[in-house]
Design an enzyme around this catalytic site. Structure first.
Site, PDB file in Angstrom:
ATOM      1  N   GLU A 159       0.874  -1.157   0.000  1.00  0.00           N
ATOM      2  CA  GLU A 159       0.000   0.000   0.000  1.00  0.00           C
ATOM      3  C   GLU A 159       0.921   1.219   0.000  1.00  0.00           C
ATOM      4  O   GLU A 159       1.843   1.304   0.823  1.00  0.00           O
ATOM      5  CB  GLU A 159      -0.859  -0.012   1.273  1.00  0.00           C
ATOM      6  CG  GLU A 159      -1.800   1.154   1.297  1.00  0.00           C
ATOM      7  CD  GLU A 159      -2.727   1.177   2.504  1.00  0.00           C
ATOM      8  OE1 GLU A 159      -2.695   0.256   3.333  1.00  0.00           O
ATOM      9  OE2 GLU A 159      -3.482   2.161   2.588  1.00  0.00           O
ATOM     10  N   ARG A 190       5.899 -13.146   9.208  1.00  0.00           N
ATOM     11  CA  ARG A 190       6.529 -11.879   8.850  1.00  0.00           C
ATOM     12  C   ARG A 190       7.915 -11.806   9.477  1.00  0.00           C
ATOM     13  O   ARG A 190       8.205 -12.482  10.456  1.00  0.00           O
ATOM     14  CB  ARG A 190       5.658 -10.709   9.264  1.00  0.00           C
ATOM     15  CG  ARG A 190       5.489 -10.557  10.764  1.00  0.00           C
ATOM     16  CD  ARG A 190       4.411  -9.530  11.113  1.00  0.00           C
ATOM     17  NE  ARG A 190       4.817  -8.177  10.799  1.00  0.00           N
ATOM     18  CZ  ARG A 190       4.182  -7.391   9.908  1.00  0.00           C
ATOM     19  NH1 ARG A 190       3.121  -7.824   9.260  1.00  0.00           N
ATOM     20  NH2 ARG A 190       4.590  -6.172   9.693  1.00  0.00           N
ATOM     21  N   LYS A 223       4.753   0.646   9.483  1.00  0.00           N
ATOM     22  CA  LYS A 223       4.843   1.907   8.759  1.00  0.00           C
ATOM     23  C   LYS A 223       4.338   3.064   9.609  1.00  0.00           C
ATOM     24  O   LYS A 223       4.846   4.174   9.524  1.00  0.00           O
ATOM     25  CB  LYS A 223       4.058   1.825   7.442  1.00  0.00           C
ATOM     26  CG  LYS A 223       4.862   1.154   6.337  1.00  0.00           C
ATOM     27  CD  LYS A 223       4.140   1.203   5.002  1.00  0.00           C
ATOM     28  CE  LYS A 223       3.237   0.016   4.849  1.00  0.00           C
ATOM     29  NZ  LYS A 223       2.628  -0.103   3.526  1.00  0.00           N
TER      30      LYS A 223
HETATM   31  P1  ATP Z   1       2.824  -2.176   7.852  1.00  0.00           P
HETATM   32  O1  ATP Z   1       2.130  -2.972   8.898  1.00  0.00           O
HETATM   33  O2  ATP Z   1       4.223  -1.806   8.167  1.00  0.00           O
HETATM   34  O3  ATP Z   1       2.027  -1.029   7.340  1.00  0.00           O
HETATM   35  P2  ATP Z   1       1.841  -3.740   5.761  1.00  0.00           P
HETATM   36  O4  ATP Z   1       1.842  -5.199   5.821  1.00  0.00           O
HETATM   37  O5  ATP Z   1       0.564  -3.045   6.000  1.00  0.00           O
HETATM   38  O6  ATP Z   1       3.001  -3.190   6.668  1.00  0.00           O
HETATM   39  P3  ATP Z   1       1.869  -3.482   2.964  1.00  0.00           P
HETATM   40  O7  ATP Z   1       2.226  -2.294   2.173  1.00  0.00           O
HETATM   41  O8  ATP Z   1       0.474  -3.920   2.973  1.00  0.00           O
HETATM   42  O9  ATP Z   1       2.399  -3.197   4.420  1.00  0.00           O
HETATM   43  O10 ATP Z   1       2.842  -4.693   2.631  1.00  0.00           O
HETATM   44  C1  ATP Z   1       3.131  -5.156   1.347  1.00  0.00           C
HETATM   45  C2  ATP Z   1       3.553  -6.580   1.429  1.00  0.00           C
HETATM   46  O11 ATP Z   1       4.692  -6.715   2.267  1.00  0.00           O
HETATM   47  C3  ATP Z   1       2.459  -7.441   2.012  1.00  0.00           C
HETATM   48  O12 ATP Z   1       2.313  -8.592   1.206  1.00  0.00           O
HETATM   49  C4  ATP Z   1       2.956  -7.770   3.375  1.00  0.00           C
HETATM   50  O13 ATP Z   1       2.528  -9.032   3.776  1.00  0.00           O
HETATM   51  C5  ATP Z   1       4.473  -7.722   3.211  1.00  0.00           C
HETATM   52  N1  ATP Z   1       5.116  -7.391   4.469  1.00  0.00           N
HETATM   53  C6  ATP Z   1       4.933  -6.291   5.216  1.00  0.00           C
HETATM   54  N2  ATP Z   1       5.659  -6.337   6.339  1.00  0.00           N
HETATM   55  C7  ATP Z   1       6.344  -7.514   6.311  1.00  0.00           C
HETATM   56  C8  ATP Z   1       7.270  -8.164   7.194  1.00  0.00           C
HETATM   57  N3  ATP Z   1       7.642  -7.618   8.336  1.00  0.00           N
HETATM   58  N4  ATP Z   1       7.762  -9.366   6.818  1.00  0.00           N
HETATM   59  C9  ATP Z   1       7.408  -9.917   5.657  1.00  0.00           C
HETATM   60  N5  ATP Z   1       6.542  -9.375   4.796  1.00  0.00           N
HETATM   61  C10 ATP Z   1       6.004  -8.188   5.107  1.00  0.00           C
HETATM   62 MG    MG Z   2      -1.116  -3.337   4.745  1.00  0.00          MG
END
Ligand code: ATP
Ligand code: MG
Length: 588
Positions: free
Chosen positions: A59, A294, A304
């Site tokens: 996102e 993760r 984020k």
């Molecule tokens: P945040 O919680 O930091 O906002 P998010 O998962 O909402 O992270 P996205 O932009 O939705 O962030 O993530 C894009 C991709 O990266 C998703 O498929 C998510 O599963 C993966 N991802 C995010 N954080 C991790 C992590 N710590 N380890 C592995 N994959 C991750």
């Molecule tokens: Mg997300």
């Protein structure tokens, strides 16, 4: 040791799944129209040239962090290894938090990590917002099939009516309204006739489901907000849980890989896909969701929201502050893309959550760079050394390997003069036990130069040592016959005071002083390390390459890279990426 991953890739449960899907011929009938689209488009396409399709779907609401790097390496890596394609997709269905700046930064980060989404001349760069129309039509067909309804309860009422883990939810009074009525209301919602929060479209599944995610989840909500790409064209936006499976299906994704938190969403993911396929909207074979643990790492935060707070509240100097666990920050600090890939590969793919020690990243950096990095000398905490029996106008060249593992990289050359800079810690007026460096009467080797013997020192009025005096032994020059006839235990690095380059060196410590800054309900900001950066002004061996992206190992001190923003030819600024694993050993 080579840093290139020539070692066979370790297998993991995702690789096993893909292998068995491929040997079962699961995707042999799969079609691809050359672009994303609903069943009507895909079924008219060619047999899919990609053996599998994965996607990386961030996102655009912040900068990517090291956890994302893990997901990028995984998704792009699987596609590469199995003759597939990985789509770069922006999951931009949430207008309020998303910005073009983030889109650009994300593209930059993924490319820098070494991946791209161009396959056979097609750019697989997609935006979920391009699918808003199709998603809306999907919602309409669910209503027509009796599988969705417009609910006029307030968001608070919906929440309380949803029940709890131990208590079933209660049906909304609007749940059984005629499809025609819901359809009209949905279109009115789209046409801006209703305020935010006044109504929402919900799936009609089961308010008593043991899985709360199946209790009539919201599919569409009203948001009178400007979207970074579609502007004011829409005032209804699909919820993530509804949008994501559709995005995957429109793009013909075979393996939709996400993190474990989404495990409970999988039944709804399948519900959306199966129903929309049955209704003729989406093409088979349908995507499957797989969850992995993760990446959690000690001494950092990878949310984020928290990273944004660090930036907004000025605890760091922007998203690319070299202390940040963002890809931009790690890159600016000097970590190489290959070191990050090695780290992601090493830490594996698992089904259960764990925490990776931050030191594994530094280890990957050292392993990646030890075979390649140029060696050089820097003095961080300078103390003047005078070779009293060395002529004042004499300049003698000394030689050292550019990289001790690679003689073919040749030798570097640097001048030895009467006055040098050495590290303050390399002299002691009164030596502690087992101290093999300079103290009155002791002899050491000036690394790559001569053996010198300490004859005295000067102090200022405050008692600080200002100058150390030595005499050199002209028969002991490194690399000349008989140079090792005089045995010494200590080895001291130095640079010529008249030739060295002045530089600023930024030495980093962990951003947080607690290994788990976001554990529990505590304030993660309270764990910020107040001394996470130390700036010193030192001296560099002439010839040191001060270019961002070129890693130098300053002997004894660690791996350094010129700062991409602040370093100039006149005034180099270096970031220390990481120290050397082994403390500098005498005679090394
Ligand atoms: P945040 O919680 O930091 O906002 P998010 O998962 O909402 O992270 P996205 O932009 O939705 O962030 O993530 C894009 C991709 O990266 C998703 O498929 C998510 O599963 C993966 N991802 C995010 N954080 C991790 C992590 N710590 N380890 C592995 N994959 C991750
Ligand atoms: Mg997300």
């Amino acid at each position: 040791m080579s840093s290139e991953s020539t070692a066979p890739v370790a297998t993991n449960f995702l690789r096993n799944i893909i292998e068995s899907d491929l040997s079962a011929g699961k995707f042999t009938e799969k079609r691809w129209a050359g672009q994303p689209g609903p069943a009507s488009v895909q079924m008219a396409g060619q047999p899919d040239p990609a053996r599998i399709r994965t996607r990386f779907p961030p996102e655009p609401n912040g900068y990517l962090h090291i956890g994302h790097a893990k997901s990028i390496c995984l998704n792009f890596g699987l596609a590469r290894d199995f003759g597939g394609v990985c789509h770069m997709r922006f999951d931009d269905t949430n207008p309020e938090k998303e910005e073009q700046e983030y889109v650009d930064a994300i593209i930059d980060a993924v490319k820098w990590l070494g991946f791209d989404w161009n396959a056979n001349g097609t750019e697989h760069l997609y935006f979920a917002s391009d699918y808003f129309q199709v998603m809306f039509e999907c919602a309409e067909s669910l209503i027509e099939a009796g599988l969705a309804y417009v609910d006029e309860q307030s968001p608070e009422t919906m929440r309380t009516m949803r029940g709890t883990l131990t208590e079933a939810g209660k049906d909304s009074p609007w749940r059984d309204r005629p499809a025609e009525e819901s359809l009209n209301l949905l279109r009115q919602m789209r046409d801006g006739k209703h305020p935010d929060g006044s109504m929402a479209l919900r799936a009609r599944i089961d308010m008593a489901s043991p899985n709360i995610n199946m209790r009539d989840p919201v599919l569409y909500r009203i948001r009178h907000a400007t979207h970074h790409r579609t502007g004011d064209q829409w005032c209804v936006y699909p919820m993530y849980a509804f949008a994501h499976p559709i995005e995957d299906a429109l793009e013909g994704i075979t393996h939709s890989i996400c993190t474990l938190e989404f495990e409970d969403q999988r039944p709804f993911y399948d519900w959306v896909l199966n129903n929309l396929q049955r209704l003729g909207k989406l093409a088979a074979p349908l995507p499957h969701q797989y969850e992995f643990a993760r990446l959690n790492m000690s001494y950092i935060v990878t949310s984020k929201r928290k990273l944004l707070q660090l930036v907004k509240d000025g605890h760091v100097n922007g998203w690319d502050d070299p202390r940040m666990p963002t890809i931009a920050g790690l890159r600016r600090r000097g970590y190489t893309a290959s070191a990050l890939r090695l780290f992601c590969e090493r830490t594996g793919v698992s089904k259960s959550n764990s925490r990776i020690d931050y030191s594994l990243l530094d280890q990957a950096m050292r392993e990646d760079q030890d075979p390649h990095a140029h060696r050089s000398v820097a003095i961080l905490d300078p103390l003047k050394l005078v070779i009293t029996n060395f002529p004042a106008d004499k300049v003698e060249l000394c030689h050292a390997p550019r990289n001790p593992h690679h003689p073919e990289m040749g030798m570097r050359e640097f001048p030895l003069t009467r006055e040098l800079w050495i590290e303050k810690e390399d002299f002691a007026e009164v030596p502690p036990k087992k101290y093999f460096r300079l103290f009155p009467g002791n002899s050491v080797r000036l690394k790559y130069g001569y053996v010198v013997t300490c004859t005295g020192f000067n102090k200022d009025a405050a008692g600080n040592i200002t100058e150390v005096h030595v005499e050199y032994n002209p028969d002991t020059k490194s690399g000349t016959p008989g140079s090792d006839s005089v045995k010494v235990k200590g080895n001291v690095t130095w640079v010529s005071a008249s030739h060295a380059i002045p530089a600023e060196l930024r030495l980093y410590d962990r951003l947080f002083s607690e290994p788990f800054p976001d554990a529990g309900d505590g304030d993660f900001l309270a764990c910020l390390n107040p001394t996470s950066i130390e700036t010193v002004h030192g001296w560099l061996e002439p010839g040191t390459i001060a270019e961002p992206g070129v890693v130098t190992q300053f002997e004894r001190l660690g791996y350094f890279v010129a700062d991409a923003k602040d370093s100039t030819a006149e005034k180099p600024v270096f970031n220390r990426v990481t120290t050397l694993k082994d403390t500098w050993a005498a005679g090394a």
